[in-house]
Motif scaffolding. Structure first.
Motif, mmCIF file in Angstrom:
data_model
loop_
_atom_site.group_PDB
_atom_site.id
_atom_site.type_symbol
_atom_site.label_atom_id
_atom_site.label_comp_id
_atom_site.label_asym_id
_atom_site.label_seq_id
_atom_site.Cartn_x
_atom_site.Cartn_y
_atom_site.Cartn_z
ATOM 1 N N ARG A 135 0.814 -1.215 0.000
ATOM 2 C CA ARG A 135 0.000 0.000 0.000
ATOM 3 C C ARG A 135 0.845 1.262 0.000
ATOM 4 N N ARG A 136 1.910 1.265 0.784
ATOM 5 C CA ARG A 136 2.730 2.484 0.827
ATOM 6 C C ARG A 136 3.358 2.781 -0.526
ATOM 7 N N SER A 137 3.650 1.732 -1.313
ATOM 8 C CA SER A 137 4.234 1.938 -2.639
ATOM 9 C C SER A 137 3.200 2.476 -3.612
ATOM 10 N N ASP A 178 -6.363 8.680 0.944
ATOM 11 C CA ASP A 178 -7.770 8.522 1.294
ATOM 12 C C ASP A 178 -8.531 7.619 0.314
ATOM 13 N N ARG A 179 -7.856 7.163 -0.758
ATOM 14 C CA ARG A 179 -8.487 6.254 -1.715
ATOM 15 C C ARG A 179 -7.975 4.829 -1.603
ATOM 16 N N ILE A 180 -6.949 4.605 -0.774
ATOM 17 C CA ILE A 180 -6.289 3.305 -0.756
ATOM 18 C C ILE A 180 -7.246 2.202 -0.315
ATOM 19 N N GLY A 181 -8.228 2.534 0.527
ATOM 20 C CA GLY A 181 -9.181 1.539 0.989
ATOM 21 C C GLY A 181 -10.108 1.026 -0.094
ATOM 22 N N ARG A 182 -10.147 1.712 -1.251
ATOM 23 C CA ARG A 182 -10.978 1.248 -2.371
ATOM 24 C C ARG A 182 -10.449 -0.040 -2.967
ATOM 25 N N PHE A 183 -9.160 -0.297 -2.763
ATOM 26 C CA PHE A 183 -8.538 -1.472 -3.356
ATOM 27 C C PHE A 183 -8.484 -2.586 -2.324
ATOM 28 N N GLY A 184 -8.876 -3.771 -2.741
ATOM 29 C CA GLY A 184 -8.966 -4.884 -1.817
ATOM 30 C C GLY A 184 -7.642 -5.196 -1.136
ATOM 31 N N ALA A 185 -7.694 -5.458 0.172
ATOM 32 C CA ALA A 185 -6.516 -5.852 0.932
ATOM 33 C C ALA A 185 -6.412 -7.377 0.922
ATOM 34 N N LEU A 186 -5.205 -7.901 0.744
ATOM 35 C CA LEU A 186 -5.006 -9.334 0.629
ATOM 36 C C LEU A 186 -4.793 -9.964 2.000
ATOM 37 N N ASP A 187 -5.580 -10.974 2.291
ATOM 38 C CA ASP A 187 -5.423 -11.786 3.493
ATOM 39 C C ASP A 187 -4.577 -12.993 3.096
ATOM 40 N N VAL A 188 -3.336 -13.029 3.592
ATOM 41 C CA VAL A 188 -2.350 -14.013 3.151
ATOM 42 C C VAL A 188 -2.023 -14.959 4.300
ATOM 43 N N ASP A 189 -1.958 -16.275 4.023
ATOM 44 C CA ASP A 189 -1.637 -17.220 5.087
ATOM 45 C C ASP A 189 -0.124 -17.287 5.306
ATOM 46 N N ALA A 190 0.281 -18.087 6.287
ATOM 47 C CA ALA A 190 1.693 -18.133 6.683
ATOM 48 C C ALA A 190 2.591 -18.679 5.580
ATOM 49 N N ASP A 191 2.033 -19.404 4.640
ATOM 50 C CA ASP A 191 2.819 -19.964 3.540
ATOM 51 C C ASP A 191 2.829 -19.081 2.302
ATOM 52 N N GLY A 192 2.204 -17.902 2.388
ATOM 53 C CA GLY A 192 2.231 -16.964 1.273
ATOM 54 C C GLY A 192 1.125 -17.154 0.258
ATOM 55 N N PHE A 193 0.068 -17.883 0.638
ATOM 56 C CA PHE A 193 -1.053 -18.088 -0.270
ATOM 57 C C PHE A 193 -2.245 -17.216 0.133
ATOM 58 N N LEU A 194 -3.009 -16.842 -0.850
ATOM 59 C CA LEU A 194 -4.174 -15.986 -0.636
ATOM 60 C C LEU A 194 -5.278 -16.757 0.077
ATOM 61 N N ARG A 195 -5.787 -16.169 1.175
ATOM 62 C CA ARG A 195 -6.976 -16.719 1.818
ATOM 63 C C ARG A 195 -8.221 -16.067 1.250
ATOM 64 N N ARG A 196 -8.207 -14.726 1.193
ATOM 65 C CA ARG A 196 -9.324 -13.993 0.621
ATOM 66 C C ARG A 196 -8.902 -12.550 0.387
ATOM 67 N N ILE A 197 -9.701 -11.835 -0.374
ATOM 68 C CA ILE A 197 -9.488 -10.410 -0.592
ATOM 69 C C ILE A 197 -10.498 -9.648 0.250
ATOM 70 N N LEU A 198 -9.990 -8.829 1.158
ATOM 71 C CA LEU A 198 -10.854 -8.029 2.021
ATOM 72 C C LEU A 198 -11.331 -6.811 1.243
ATOM 73 N N VAL A 199 -12.610 -6.546 1.285
ATOM 74 C CA VAL A 199 -13.184 -5.413 0.564
ATOM 75 C C VAL A 199 -14.058 -4.602 1.517
ATOM 76 N N GLY A 200 -14.503 -3.443 1.038
ATOM 77 C CA GLY A 200 -15.415 -2.620 1.825
ATOM 78 C C GLY A 200 -14.801 -2.171 3.130
ATOM 79 N N LYS A 201 -15.567 -2.262 4.201
ATOM 80 C CA LYS A 201 -15.115 -1.791 5.511
ATOM 81 C C LYS A 201 -13.889 -2.535 5.995
ATOM 82 N N GLU A 202 -13.813 -3.848 5.693
ATOM 83 C CA GLU A 202 -12.641 -4.614 6.127
ATOM 84 C C GLU A 202 -11.376 -4.076 5.490
ATOM 85 N N ALA A 203 -11.439 -3.743 4.209
ATOM 86 C CA ALA A 203 -10.262 -3.193 3.530
ATOM 87 C C ALA A 203 -9.938 -1.798 4.042
#
Length: 253
Positions: A131-133, A143-168
């Motif tokens: 995000r900082r990049s 103030d727009r960065i929350g529009r883009f989904g945040a990645l929920d990543v497991d300990a092995d580096g795999f995607l669990r889900r993409i957080l959107v909306g309020k979670e992001a």
């Protein structure tokens, strides 16, 4: 892009294309999509498939007649109706065949270094932009960065889900990884795209197809962390800033 914005610094040519809603063809010296495809060529890609609507003759004419590429081979696939990004991916199934392939937005300029890192990853994968990049090196305002989904990543580096909306929006860390819809797939994604239900936005959406693949089809999506900016051309207000950032970028199709 079609939404009027009296504060946007755009010329009549840019306004005309914005009215048509074809973001990739917004002229910033030359069509924005030229920069996107040039970066793909710089990253080592040799084949590009553009998913277009039946009415998008402007895109076809540009690449077939006005600016025929020599570094990449361009083909076209038709999405008959604009019913979502998962459906758009399905339009390219015949062209893809058994190959791995990258999916990206035509209204984002991804640096060649990021595209190359994704190209060399093991499929399936998603580019996770710090995000900082995106704020420091792209044109995404804090103030727009929350529009883009945040990645929920497991300990092995795999995607669990993409957080959107309020979670992001409540994921405040600058180290958090965001999705800019830049993916590396193998052909297994097509099954997920066929099975994904229609969303509350009345579309067949690619992130939801990926989630279905993870939850139901055993898909393991590697996250490729990237400290790189992306130039996002979502609205008329973005055009002047993106044009300034790309002014000295050489385009070689």
């Amino acid at each position: 892009m079609r939404k009027a914005d009296s504060s946007a610094q755009i010329d009549t040519g840019q306004a005309s294309v914005a009215d048509a809603g074809i973001k990739g063809m917004i002229p910033i010296g030359r069509p924005f999509l030229d920069f996107v495809i040039s970066a793909l060529a710089d990253a080592g890609f040799s084949r590009v498939c553009l998913i277009v609507g039946p009415e998008h003759g402007m895109v076809r004419n540009h690449f077939l007649k006005e600016a025929a590429p020599t570094r990449v081979e361009i083909s076209f696939a038709i999405q008959e109706k604009p019913v979502g990004t998962a459906n758009a991916v399905l339009a390219a199934e015949t062209m893809v065949g058994s190959d791995n392939f990258v999916v990206l937005n035509s209204d984002n300029y991804y640096p060649a270094t990021a595209l190359s890192a994704l190209r060399n990853a093991e499929a399936p994968a998603i580019a996770g932009f710090r995000r900082r990049s995106l704020i420091d090196d792209g044109n995404v305002a804090p103030d727009r960065i929350g529009r883009f989904g945040a990645l929920d990543v497991d300990a092995d580096g795999f995607l669990r889900r993409i957080l959107v909306g309020k979670e992001a929006e409540t994921t405040n860390s600058g180290d958090a990884l965001a999705s800019m819809n830049c993916w590396l797939f193998d052909p297994s994604i097509f099954e997920a795209c066929r099975l994904v239900p229609i969303s509350i936005r009345n579309e067949y959406e690619l992130p939801q197809a990926v989630q279905l693949g993870i939850d139901k089809l055993g898909m393991k999506v590697r996250v490729v962390p990237l400290d790189a900016g992306v130039l996002d051309l979502s609205s008329r207000g973005d055009i002047a800033r993106v044009a300034e950032r790309l002014r000295n970028v050489e385009v070689r199709l």
